[in-house]
Enzyme design. Sequence first.
Site, mmCIF file in Angstrom:
data_model
loop_
_atom_site.group_PDB
_atom_site.id
_atom_site.type_symbol
_atom_site.label_atom_id
_atom_site.label_comp_id
_atom_site.label_asym_id
_atom_site.label_seq_id
_atom_site.Cartn_x
_atom_site.Cartn_y
_atom_site.Cartn_z
ATOM 1 N N GLU A 21 33.921 1.561 -3.815
ATOM 2 C CA GLU A 21 33.159 2.732 -4.232
ATOM 3 C C GLU A 21 32.826 3.589 -3.037
ATOM 4 O OE1 GLU A 21 29.198 2.419 -5.730
ATOM 5 O OE2 GLU A 21 28.587 0.910 -4.293
ATOM 6 N N VAL A 44 21.167 2.787 3.640
ATOM 7 C CA VAL A 44 20.082 1.966 4.216
ATOM 8 C C VAL A 44 20.473 1.468 5.621
ATOM 9 C CG1 VAL A 44 18.820 -0.223 3.968
ATOM 10 C CG2 VAL A 44 19.200 1.217 1.968
ATOM 11 N N ARG A 72 25.669 9.613 0.198
ATOM 12 C CA ARG A 72 24.311 9.804 0.722
ATOM 13 C C ARG A 72 24.161 9.028 2.023
ATOM 14 N NH1 ARG A 72 22.813 4.653 -0.058
ATOM 15 N NH2 ARG A 72 23.458 3.662 -1.981
ATOM 16 N N GLY A 78 23.727 -0.996 -7.534
ATOM 17 C CA GLY A 78 22.781 -2.046 -7.152
ATOM 18 C C GLY A 78 23.283 -3.439 -7.491
ATOM 19 N N ARG A 89 17.495 -6.786 6.960
ATOM 20 C CA ARG A 89 16.602 -6.178 5.963
ATOM 21 C C ARG A 89 15.445 -7.146 5.741
ATOM 22 N NH1 ARG A 89 19.947 -2.953 1.344
ATOM 23 N NH2 ARG A 89 21.683 -2.269 2.649
ATOM 24 N N LYS A 114 33.662 -4.382 -14.693
ATOM 25 C CA LYS A 114 32.612 -3.644 -13.971
ATOM 26 C C LYS A 114 32.182 -2.408 -14.755
ATOM 27 C CE LYS A 114 33.190 -3.344 -9.396
ATOM 28 N NZ LYS A 114 33.857 -3.089 -8.082
HETATM 29 P P1 ADP Z 1 27.448 -1.634 -6.771
HETATM 30 O O1 ADP Z 1 27.624 -0.160 -6.891
HETATM 31 O O2 ADP Z 1 26.721 -2.236 -7.933
HETATM 32 O O3 ADP Z 1 26.893 -2.048 -5.438
HETATM 33 P P2 ADP Z 1 30.165 -2.336 -5.892
HETATM 34 O O4 ADP Z 1 31.398 -1.917 -6.585
HETATM 35 O O5 ADP Z 1 29.835 -1.631 -4.605
HETATM 36 O O6 ADP Z 1 28.913 -2.261 -6.899
HETATM 37 O O7 ADP Z 1 30.237 -3.878 -5.592
HETATM 38 C C1 ADP Z 1 29.129 -4.591 -5.076
HETATM 39 C C2 ADP Z 1 29.570 -5.948 -4.579
HETATM 40 O O8 ADP Z 1 30.177 -6.689 -5.660
HETATM 41 C C3 ADP Z 1 30.618 -5.924 -3.488
HETATM 42 O O9 ADP Z 1 30.062 -5.759 -2.193
HETATM 43 C C4 ADP Z 1 31.247 -7.292 -3.676
HETATM 44 O O10 ADP Z 1 30.372 -8.278 -3.150
HETATM 45 C C5 ADP Z 1 31.264 -7.475 -5.188
HETATM 46 N N1 ADP Z 1 32.535 -7.007 -5.804
HETATM 47 C C6 ADP Z 1 32.793 -5.785 -6.338
HETATM 48 N N2 ADP Z 1 34.067 -5.709 -6.790
HETATM 49 C C7 ADP Z 1 34.645 -6.911 -6.558
HETATM 50 C C8 ADP Z 1 35.960 -7.480 -6.797
HETATM 51 N N3 ADP Z 1 36.932 -6.786 -7.388
HETATM 52 N N4 ADP Z 1 36.177 -8.754 -6.401
HETATM 53 C C9 ADP Z 1 35.193 -9.487 -5.816
HETATM 54 N N5 ADP Z 1 33.943 -9.022 -5.571
HETATM 55 C C10 ADP Z 1 33.658 -7.766 -5.936
#
Ligand code: ADP
Length: 446
Positions: A287, A294, A291, A164, A337, A158
Amino acid sequence: MFEKILIANRGDIALRIHRACHEMGIKTVAVHSTADANSMNVRLADESVCIGPPPSNESYLNIPAIISAATITGADAIHPGVGFLSENPDFAEIVEDHGFTFIGPKSEHIRIMGNKIEAKKAALSLGIPCIPGSDGAITSIEDAMIVADKIGFPVLIKASAGGGGRGMQLARTPQDLSKAINLAQSEAQAAFGSSAVYLEKYLDNPRHIEIQIVGDQFGNVIHLGERDCSLQRRHQKILEETPSPALNEKMRLLAGQIAADSMRKFGYESLGTIEFLYENGEFFFIEMNTRLQVEHPITEMVTGIDLVRKQIQISAGFPMDLLQEDIVFNGHSIECRINAEDPINFRPSPGRVIDYHAPGGLGVRIDSALYAGYEIPPYYDSLVAKLVVHGKNRNECLLRLSRALDEFVIGNIETTIPLHQKLLISPEFLDGKYNINWLEKEFLAS
Ligand code: ADP
């Protein structure tokens, strides 16, 4: 209390903030690009200032133009809304340096939580459970392999600066790892200007459950329950509901308590959302969003609390007038949405809205800046309306949502309304049995 607030955003969220301000007797300043000169937000605001041409980086992301607009209109505070500059710590600092109040948390907290590696470190130190993974950024393929072997494949790479739903690469086996890291690094560099990536265990079929928190400037922090945002396409939320069909009372309280206790320790103020993945009875931090979110209306519907009003009061220095035990969760709420997109291939579908008829009646709320004759510009996010319903239980909520979707007319524009209608006759959705992969891998694929 503030006398005048500049709203540095557009669309439904600008209108949402405008509504809270006017109910509080606060005057509003709309800033807009040339493409949004005829927007509802500009029409309803007390004053408006054009801050640039259609592309966001020349208007809604143009910090000098926004600060100038606040100066010439004599605003006291700036509300950044959602997206655009809302999680930009430099913007928050610049706003304060120019003598305006930034309606949001302290810039140092935005900065930490905006960097996912730092956010994860902070979360661990605050006692929030995290997904096992690398301690910080990946520095070499060899080190990454050691971590991946230890936690077990599959693993996800990641981007630290990700957002997003972008900048993630899956490695199912050791053979995939170096390719996934290289791809994620170059994608992250191109999209976010930083190639820092980290590794974590990939959870197979979790749910996305997030907790809304509110903190004031005096150390009081409470939580306002969860939102289940597991219905996603390309990691983007499509429909959200509260309470989550997957949680029992004990788990709900546990997640709320973890979120509120950790944010109290952190000294966090304003609105915030702690996002978790939930699998096999365990919550894992992914995360924090520093803020307004939505999907905030569903929390408002079940708690009766106006989150934007609270956020403004807190930034104006008022202490929280609510204790955790005052919060009562009433019934069920769902948000759909509605995007101006083709419901089959999801291609954006901007253009003129010829007819517009919004559903109404008990328990139905529309947050939208649409009106008949409005031209949806092609430059921005395709979200054009949020249909939010409330019912005394999930079943009533689903029936209400179905009839509200049937009433909604957004004439001559392709929207995702048919997708939501189809969802509402799906047995898995009706049973609440879905996870973050279900919509894309089963529902849309069938
Ligand atoms: P962003 O900031 O791009 O939205 P996030 O960390 O919030 O990224 O993750 C967005 C989505 O990605 C999560 O809601 C989930 O669907 C998927 N995701 C993130 N991390 C994992 C993980 N470790 N295992 C499986 N799916 C994940």
